[in-house]
Design a protein around this motif. Structure first.
Motif, PDB file in Angstrom:
ATOM      1  N   TYR A  34     -23.400  -7.035  -2.893  1.00  6.81           N
ATOM      2  CA  TYR A  34     -23.285  -8.486  -2.728  1.00  6.81           C
ATOM      3  C   TYR A  34     -22.157  -8.763  -1.742  1.00  6.81           C
ATOM      4  N   ILE A  35     -22.495  -9.286  -0.580  1.00  7.90           N
ATOM      5  CA  ILE A  35     -21.515  -9.497   0.475  1.00  7.90           C
ATOM      6  C   ILE A  35     -20.796 -10.828   0.252  1.00  7.90           C
ATOM      7  N   ALA A  36     -19.468 -10.796   0.249  1.00  6.17           N
ATOM      8  CA  ALA A  36     -18.676 -12.007   0.026  1.00  6.17           C
ATOM      9  C   ALA A  36     -17.393 -11.930   0.845  1.00  6.17           C
ATOM     10  N   CYS A  37     -16.810 -13.093   1.113  1.00  2.00           N
ATOM     11  CA  CYS A  37     -15.509 -13.159   1.778  1.00  2.00           C
ATOM     12  C   CYS A  37     -14.502 -13.668   0.755  1.00  2.00           C
ATOM     13  N   LEU A  38     -13.457 -12.901   0.491  1.00  2.00           N
ATOM     14  CA  LEU A  38     -12.498 -13.213  -0.562  1.00  2.00           C
ATOM     15  C   LEU A  38     -11.289 -13.963  -0.013  1.00  2.00           C
ATOM     16  N   LYS A  39     -10.842 -14.954  -0.747  1.00  2.00           N
ATOM     17  CA  LYS A  39      -9.614 -15.671  -0.414  1.00  2.00           C
ATOM     18  C   LYS A  39      -8.466 -14.984  -1.141  1.00  2.00           C
ATOM     19  N   LEU A  40      -7.588 -14.321  -0.391  1.00  2.00           N
ATOM     20  CA  LEU A  40      -6.515 -13.530  -0.985  1.00  2.00           C
ATOM     21  C   LEU A  40      -5.166 -14.221  -0.973  1.00  2.00           C
ATOM     22  N   THR A  41      -5.058 -15.368  -0.356  1.00  2.94           N
ATOM     23  CA  THR A  41      -3.757 -16.028  -0.204  1.00  2.94           C
ATOM     24  C   THR A  41      -3.025 -16.141  -1.539  1.00  2.94           C
ATOM     25  N   GLY A  42      -1.852 -15.503  -1.602  1.00  3.77           N
ATOM     26  CA  GLY A  42      -1.025 -15.579  -2.803  1.00  3.77           C
ATOM     27  C   GLY A  42      -1.466 -14.693  -3.951  1.00  3.77           C
ATOM     28  N   ARG A  43      -2.555 -13.971  -3.807  1.00  2.86           N
ATOM     29  CA  ARG A  43      -3.051 -13.132  -4.901  1.00  2.86           C
ATOM     30  C   ARG A  43      -2.416 -11.732  -4.838  1.00  2.86           C
ATOM     31  N   ARG A  44      -2.139 -11.174  -6.014  1.00  2.00           N
ATOM     32  CA  ARG A  44      -1.500  -9.862  -6.098  1.00  2.00           C
ATOM     33  C   ARG A  44      -2.506  -8.764  -5.780  1.00  2.00           C
ATOM     34  N   CYS A  45      -2.208  -7.969  -4.781  1.00  2.00           N
ATOM     35  CA  CYS A  45      -3.071  -6.875  -4.343  1.00  2.00           C
ATOM     36  C   CYS A  45      -2.259  -5.583  -4.392  1.00  2.00           C
ATOM     37  N   VAL A  46      -2.702  -4.629  -5.197  1.00  2.00           N
ATOM     38  CA  VAL A  46      -1.966  -3.379  -5.386  1.00  2.00           C
ATOM     39  C   VAL A  46      -2.597  -2.269  -4.555  1.00  2.00           C
ATOM     40  N   VAL A  47      -1.765  -1.590  -3.796  1.00  2.00           N
ATOM     41  CA  VAL A  47      -2.197  -0.404  -3.049  1.00  2.00           C
ATOM     42  C   VAL A  47      -1.396   0.785  -3.567  1.00  2.00           C
ATOM     43  N   VAL A  48      -2.100   1.807  -4.010  1.00  2.00           N
ATOM     44  CA  VAL A  48      -1.450   3.021  -4.513  1.00  2.00           C
ATOM     45  C   VAL A  48      -1.582   4.087  -3.437  1.00  2.00           C
ATOM     46  N   GLY A  49      -0.456   4.471  -2.848  1.00  2.00           N
ATOM     47  CA  GLY A  49      -0.466   5.468  -1.773  1.00  2.00           C
ATOM     48  C   GLY A  49       0.183   4.927  -0.520  1.00  2.00           C
ATOM     49  N   GLY A  50       1.202   5.635  -0.043  1.00  2.00           N
ATOM     50  CA  GLY A  50       1.984   5.151   1.091  1.00  2.00           C
ATOM     51  C   GLY A  50       1.769   5.910   2.381  1.00  2.00           C
ATOM     52  N   GLY A  51       0.581   6.499   2.551  1.00  2.00           N
ATOM     53  CA  GLY A  51       0.282   7.242   3.767  1.00  2.00           C
ATOM     54  C   GLY A  51      -0.434   6.388   4.806  1.00  2.00           C
ATOM     55  N   GLY A  66      -2.555 -11.760   1.538  1.00  2.00           N
ATOM     56  CA  GLY A  66      -2.443 -11.233   0.186  1.00  2.00           C
ATOM     57  C   GLY A  66      -0.985 -10.939  -0.169  1.00  2.00           C
ATOM     58  N   ARG A  67      -0.658 -11.007  -1.459  1.00  2.00           N
ATOM     59  CA  ARG A  67       0.684 -10.649  -1.937  1.00  2.00           C
ATOM     60  C   ARG A  67       0.639  -9.172  -2.304  1.00  2.00           C
ATOM     61  N   VAL A  68       1.105  -8.340  -1.394  1.00  2.00           N
ATOM     62  CA  VAL A  68       0.858  -6.897  -1.488  1.00  2.00           C
ATOM     63  C   VAL A  68       1.965  -6.184  -2.245  1.00  2.00           C
ATOM     64  N   VAL A  69       1.530  -5.311  -3.167  1.00  2.00           N
ATOM     65  CA  VAL A  69       2.432  -4.437  -3.911  1.00  2.00           C
ATOM     66  C   VAL A  69       2.038  -3.002  -3.604  1.00  2.00           C
ATOM     67  N   LEU A  70       2.982  -2.232  -3.077  1.00  2.00           N
ATOM     68  CA  LEU A  70       2.766  -0.812  -2.804  1.00  2.00           C
ATOM     69  C   LEU A  70       3.393   0.011  -3.917  1.00  2.00           C
ATOM     70  N   ILE A  71       2.635   0.981  -4.409  1.00  2.00           N
ATOM     71  CA  ILE A  71       3.152   1.888  -5.430  1.00  2.00           C
ATOM     72  C   ILE A  71       3.034   3.311  -4.895  1.00  2.00           C
ATOM     73  N   SER A  72       4.178   3.926  -4.625  1.00  2.00           N
ATOM     74  CA  SER A  72       4.189   5.271  -4.071  1.00  2.00           C
ATOM     75  C   SER A  72       5.621   5.791  -4.057  1.00  2.00           C
ATOM     76  N   PRO A  73       5.834   7.065  -4.414  1.00  2.00           N
ATOM     77  CA  PRO A  73       7.187   7.616  -4.359  1.00  2.00           C
ATOM     78  C   PRO A  73       7.735   7.634  -2.937  1.00  2.00           C
ATOM     79  N   ASP A  74       6.855   7.845  -1.966  1.00  2.00           N
ATOM     80  CA  ASP A  74       7.249   7.891  -0.559  1.00  2.00           C
ATOM     81  C   ASP A  74       6.332   6.979   0.239  1.00  2.00           C
ATOM     82  N   ALA A  75       6.764   6.620   1.441  1.00  2.00           N
ATOM     83  CA  ALA A  75       5.954   5.761   2.286  1.00  2.00           C
ATOM     84  C   ALA A  75       6.291   5.997   3.744  1.00  2.00           C
ATOM     85  N   LEU A  76       5.327   5.718   4.603  1.00  2.00           N
ATOM     86  CA  LEU A  76       5.546   5.825   6.033  1.00  2.00           C
ATOM     87  C   LEU A  76       6.649   4.857   6.476  1.00  2.00           C
ATOM     88  N   PRO A  77       7.331   5.175   7.580  1.00  2.00           N
ATOM     89  CA  PRO A  77       8.385   4.276   8.075  1.00  2.00           C
ATOM     90  C   PRO A  77       7.904   2.840   8.275  1.00  2.00           C
TER      91      PRO A  77
END
Length: 247
Positions: A34-51, A66-77
């Motif tokens: 189902y193809i849709a376009c999401l409105k992310l403004t202000g919504r919490r978006c979690v990304v696991v992995g900093g590569g 989007g309100r982005v949260v990164l979870i990773s022990p290390d991350a790119l510069p």
């Protein structure tokens, strides 16, 4: 790692087959997404992995506010810089189940299959949107290749079969559809209010806009030659033509 690469190895998908027999990828091409376009403004978006892949996904989420949260022990510069300037929130540790509370979208972009599966399972329990990069069976949504020019966005999907092919199609489409189309969208948007307030029915508004888009001279060709004034004249002429007669 793509799902096909697990064939004959330990199963890492939701079917828990022991040894992977590709059950999870069978039928993916027939899946009716189902193809849709999401409105992310202000919504919490979690990304696991900093590569590199995590960076790519985070840049896409930030582009859509989007309100982005990164979870990773290390991350790119680059990700460290985004965290330092406050563009993203960074938890410098391994993923924990509670990290998905209050989250709209979760993306797992690590090279640790156990963590990726945990993210998928935790998200599914919460009826949350989740994508495990390059493993379509561990996704309840997939990310198409996106061509963006101003307000114009064109999505290309191969149902997860080949991101490389989707990127090639994106490149070819970019050559055909670009700035003139985006500019026409902006010009047409300027008269949406007039159309809604003046033309009484949906069919009237449809005829008005289609008459401009498909009319002669071609507004796209005019814009390709830098003749925005000519397009505005077309729009004004269409407004005059569709203006209801005075009582």
């Amino acid at each position: 790692m793509p799902a096909q690469a697990y064939a004959g190895k330990e199963c890492v998908c939701q079917f828990r087959k022991g040894i992977c027999d590709q059950t999870c990828v069978q039928g993916m091409l027939e899946t009716p997404f189902y193809i849709a376009c999401l409105k992310l403004t202000g919504r919490r978006c979690v990304v696991v992995g900093g590569g590199e892949i995590g960076l790519e996904k985070i840049e896409g989420l930030l582009a859509c506010d989007g309100r982005v949260v990164l979870i990773s022990p290390d991350a790119l510069p680059q990700l460290q810089e985004l965290a330092a300037e406050g563009s993203i929130e960074w938890f410098r540790r391994e993923y924990e189940t509670g990290d998905l509370e209050g989250t709209f979208i979760a993306i797992a972009a690590t090279d640790d299959t156990d963590i990726n599966i945990r993210v998928y399972d935790d998200a599914e329990k919460r009826a949350m949107l989740v994508n495990v990069v390059d493993v379509p069976p561990l996704c309840n949504f997939i990310l198409p290749a996106i061509l963006r020019t101003g307000p114009l966005a064109i999505a290309i999907s191969t149902a997860g079969a080949s991101p490389a092919l989707a990127k090639r199609i994106k490149s070819q489409i970019a050559e055909e559809y670009g700035e003139p189309y985006a500019r026409l969208a902006v010009l047409l948007n300027e008269v949406r209010g007039w159309a809604k307030g003046t033309l009484p029915t949906y069919q009237d508004r449809k005829a008005f806009f289609e008459g401009i888009v498909n009319g002669k001279p071609d507004p796209i060709e005019l814009l390709r030659h830098g003749d925005e004034a000519g397009v505005r004249e077309l729009i004004s002429a269409a407004q005059a033509e569709h203006e209801p007669a005075a009582a």
